[in-house]
Design a protein around this motif. Structure first.
Motif, short mmCIF file in Angstrom:
data_model
loop_
_atom_site.label_atom_id
_atom_site.label_comp_id
_atom_site.label_asym_id
_atom_site.label_seq_id
_atom_site.Cartn_x
_atom_site.Cartn_y
_atom_site.Cartn_z
N HIS A 135 0.83 -1.38 -0.02
CA HIS A 135 -0.01 0.10 0.17
C HIS A 135 0.99 1.31 -0.13
CE1 HIS A 135 -3.59 -2.28 0.25
NE2 HIS A 135 -3.37 -2.78 1.44
N ASN A 136 2.20 1.07 0.29
CA ASN A 136 2.95 2.26 0.25
C ASN A 136 3.30 2.68 -1.36
OD1 ASN A 136 5.41 3.77 -0.06
ND2 ASN A 136 6.13 3.12 1.86
N ILE A 137 2.59 3.82 -1.71
CA ILE A 137 2.67 4.23 -2.96
C ILE A 137 4.11 4.25 -3.81
CG2 ILE A 137 2.87 6.48 -2.81
CD1 ILE A 137 0.73 4.59 -5.50
N SER A 138 4.92 4.52 -2.96
CA SER A 138 6.56 4.63 -3.62
C SER A 138 7.18 3.46 -3.73
CB SER A 138 7.45 5.37 -2.28
OG SER A 138 6.95 6.86 -2.26
N VAL A 139 6.65 2.43 -2.93
CA VAL A 139 7.09 1.01 -2.99
C VAL A 139 6.19 0.59 -4.45
CG1 VAL A 139 7.20 -1.36 -2.20
CG2 VAL A 139 7.53 0.57 -0.75
N LYS A 140 5.23 0.67 -4.43
CA LYS A 140 4.24 0.03 -5.58
C LYS A 140 4.92 0.67 -6.82
CE LYS A 140 0.00 -0.65 -5.07
NZ LYS A 140 -0.26 -2.15 -5.43
N LYS A 141 5.28 2.00 -6.93
CA LYS A 141 5.51 2.66 -8.21
C LYS A 141 6.94 2.22 -8.60
CE LYS A 141 3.57 7.20 -7.97
NZ LYS A 141 3.95 8.94 -7.80
N THR A 142 7.85 1.76 -7.77
CA THR A 142 9.31 1.30 -7.96
C THR A 142 9.22 -0.13 -8.43
OG1 THR A 142 10.16 2.80 -6.20
CG2 THR A 142 11.50 0.94 -6.98
N ALA A 143 8.16 -1.02 -7.74
CA ALA A 143 8.17 -2.38 -8.07
C ALA A 143 7.29 -2.19 -9.52
CB ALA A 143 7.23 -2.98 -7.11
N TYR A 144 6.55 -1.66 -9.94
CA TYR A 144 5.79 -1.42 -11.24
C TYR A 144 6.87 -1.01 -12.23
CZ TYR A 144 1.12 -2.91 -10.57
OH TYR A 144 -0.18 -3.38 -10.23
N SER A 145 7.80 -0.14 -11.79
CA SER A 145 8.62 0.27 -12.83
C SER A 145 9.70 -0.63 -13.16
CB SER A 145 9.51 1.58 -12.21
OG SER A 145 10.37 1.42 -11.13
N VAL A 146 10.31 -1.48 -12.41
CA VAL A 146 11.19 -2.44 -12.65
C VAL A 146 10.46 -3.96 -13.03
CG1 VAL A 146 12.69 -1.42 -11.08
CG2 VAL A 146 11.29 -3.56 -10.38
N LEU A 147 9.38 -4.09 -12.95
CA LEU A 147 8.71 -5.32 -13.77
C LEU A 147 8.87 -5.39 -15.06
CD1 LEU A 147 7.27 -7.75 -12.51
CD2 LEU A 147 4.96 -6.45 -12.90
N PRO A 148 8.54 -4.43 -15.87
CA PRO A 148 8.54 -4.77 -17.52
C PRO A 148 10.17 -5.15 -17.69
CG PRO A 148 7.58 -2.85 -17.15
CD PRO A 148 7.93 -3.08 -15.78
N ARG A 149 11.12 -4.78 -16.89
CA ARG A 149 12.37 -5.06 -17.07
C ARG A 149 12.82 -6.64 -16.76
NH1 ARG A 149 17.54 -5.26 -19.75
NH2 ARG A 149 19.14 -5.70 -18.26
N ILE A 150 12.18 -6.74 -15.69
CA ILE A 150 12.41 -8.12 -15.04
C ILE A 150 11.75 -9.25 -16.10
CG2 ILE A 150 11.83 -9.73 -13.43
CD1 ILE A 150 12.26 -7.39 -11.40
N CYS A 151 10.49 -8.90 -16.63
CA CYS A 151 9.71 -9.70 -17.41
C CYS A 151 10.20 -9.83 -18.66
CB CYS A 151 8.18 -9.08 -17.43
SG CYS A 151 7.53 -9.41 -16.03
#
Length: 545
Positions: free
Chosen positions: A54-70
């Motif tokens: 629910h921490n928006i900073s954590v969520k933003k960062t996780a979403y930002s790196v997910l495409p690279r990981i995938c």
């Protein structure tokens, strides 16, 4: 335990403990690690577990790196699918935007889930979500083109042109133009044009500029419709707060009137030229000046427009070359086209005293002088030549090298022999014949005008022949041409030198089988055979080149 594993575990721990200071550091490390070459397999699990945070900073960062990981581990997208789809329905618009945007960046999930999620987002009550969905369509097109057509996204984008939010409208137009590029871009119907015209006042300047550009795709069929459109566009023709709006509106006006009402062009020019000059003034923004310069550079053969700037060459003197070189060079490209008998001396003086002596603008300024000579009457050409000679005499190495590198763009045809002779002698004084990087202008001058300095040119040509193998392909070709032309003009003085160069082309270089060397060999052989048959024919061929 490896460092990447530790990073993943520390992230999960800091997230549970809500340690904002440590989280900030760890999130930064996460982004750096994911974007650095190496095995990031151990981060898949932690990143997927961070997505529901629910921490928006954590969520933003996780979403930002997910495409690279995938992109490195495609199966990871399926581990994250449930969270992404759940977030696509989240009541928080910021979360929803993150999820929709990321979904459209993951090809493995697009086929199965993009349709429903995007359709829902395009109907969302929040304009930010709708805007994200429109831009998501662009990502879908990039990754899986056929989905745009099979799942009806093109039709949905056309529907979004009637969105209440102007940003969504213009984004839909731009995405459609990209998606339909192979078919000519977005199709602007009469109804769509009428709708956009009615809403012109609703659009902020950046979006308004886009709409005006899109409207150029529609051509009114009737006089009444045409003049109605011109009437609705008229208030924006001198929209002084935005150069992009003014320029695009002018382009649209010109396009609408060029066929049946060309007489309106003069009126359009008179109305907008003052505003355009304001956008070029020193107090204007870079963006504004850039829009106007791009427009003026499209008009370099249109005297009706250029004459409006004859009294304002100062607007095209680069003022911020240290911080904005691109803009400075654009201004220099305009200067030759606004030169007149009344202002060219001022322009040449400014170029010589300032811009030809600055490393960043030297080459382009000298090119500007060369183009002024080509476009102006001969008396101005002589002034231009004097500028180049003065720069060669100045002792300024930057200016001198700039002249030698750009002098081949200077057309010397029609100049007096004494002027050309003076130039050649200055050039010869500045060139070191012992090096391999001899400027191309030297053999060009020898071939065209070597007879004017016949006491020096054979010796210079002899030096070029001696170092022939050191030169690059272009210099060798120019040297061969110079030797051939000088032989035809001064056979007694140049026969042995031309023979030496011919010998190197035909025999000494036969071991070099590069394509360019073979081309030079074939060219040398052609002229050798022609010279044996008809010298006058060779002379005519060279004159015709």
């Amino acid at each position: 335990m490896g460092t990447i594993e530790e990073l993943g575990m520390n992230l999960l721990r800091a997230c549970r403990q809500n340690d904002s200071t440590e989280l900030k550091i760890l999130l930064h490390q996460l982004v750096e690690t994911v974007n650095t070459p190496g095995d990031i397999t151990y981060l898949i699990g932690p990143v997927v577990k961070l997505l529901p945070c629910h921490n928006i900073s954590v969520k933003k960062t996780a979403y930002s790196v997910l495409p690279r990981i995938c992109s490195l581990h495609p199966d990871a997208s399926f581990l994250a699918a449930n969270t992404i789809l759940q977030d696509c329905r989240d009541p928080n618009p910021a979360v929803k935007c993150l999820a929709v945007s990321t979904l459209c960046s993951l090809p493995p999930l697009l086929q199965e889930h993009a349709g429903h999620a995007l359709n829902a987002a395009l109907k969302d009550g929040n304009p930010r979500v709708r805007q994200t969905a429109v831009m998501g369509c662009s990502k879908v097109f990039k990754h899986v083109q056929h989905l745009m057509f099979e799942q009806g996204f093109v039709d949905r984008l056309y529907e979004s042109i009637r969105d209440s939010d102007p940003v969504v409208v213009t984004s839909s137009l731009l995405v459609l133009d990209t998606v339909l590029a192979s078919e000519g871009g977005v199709v602007v119907s009469r109804n769509m044009a009428a709708y956009l015209l009615q809403r012109l006042e609703d659009f902020p300047d950046p979006q308004l500029a886009t709409v005006l550009e899109v409207l150029s795709k529609y051509k009114p069929q009737e006089e009444e419709e045409l003049f109605k459109e011109l009437s609705m566009l008229d208030p924006f023709l001198v929209h002084s707060s935005s150069a992009a709006v003014v320029v695009n509106c002018v382009k649209l006006f010109l396009k609408l009137t060029e066929e049946k009402h060309p007489h309106l062009k003069t009126e359009i020019i008179q109305r907008v030229v003052t505003v355009l000059k304001q956008f070029l003034s020193s107090g204007s923004s870079r963006e504004s000046a850039n829009h106007v310069l791009d427009f003026v550079l499209l008009l370099t053969e249109d005297i009706d427009w250029l004459v409006q700037f004859y009294d304002s060459p100062h607007l095209f003197y680069p003022q911020k070359y240290n911080t904005d070189l691109e803009l400075a060079l654009k201004k220099l490209r305009v200067l030759p086209y606004i030169c007149t008998e009344s202002n060219f001396k001022e322009i040449l003086h400014t170029l010589e005293e300032k811009y030809c002596r600055i490393p960043k603008t030297c080459t382009d300024s000298i090119a500007c002088v060369c183009l002024i000579s080509t476009r102006m009457p001969h008396f101005a050409g002589s002034e231009c030549l004097n500028v180049l000679i003065a720069l060669l005499d100045s002792g300024d190495h930057i200016a001198c090298d700039g002249v030698l590198n750009r002098l081949q763009d200077f057309n010397l045809v029609g100049f007096k022999d004494d002027e050309i002779r003076t130039l050649i002698r200055k050039v010869l004084m500045k060139i070191d014949l012992s090096i391999k990087d001899v400027p191309y202008i030297l053999p060009i001058l020898l071939g065209e005008f070597g007879e004017l300095v016949d006491e020096q040119s054979p010796y210079v040509l002899e030096s070029l022949a001696r170092n022939f193998e050191l030169y690059d392909d272009g210099m060798q070709s120019l040297t061969f041409t110079a030797a051939l032309k000088m032989f035809l003009k001064m056979p007694a003085k140049c026969q042995h030198i031309f023979g030496e160069i011919m010998e190197k082309c035909l025999h000494d270089m036969m071991r070099n089988d590069s394509e360019k060397m073979l081309a030079l060999q074939q060219r040398a052989l052609k002229y050798y055979q022609l010279l044996k048959v008809d010298v006058h024919l060779v002379r005519k061929m060279l004159i015709a080149q």
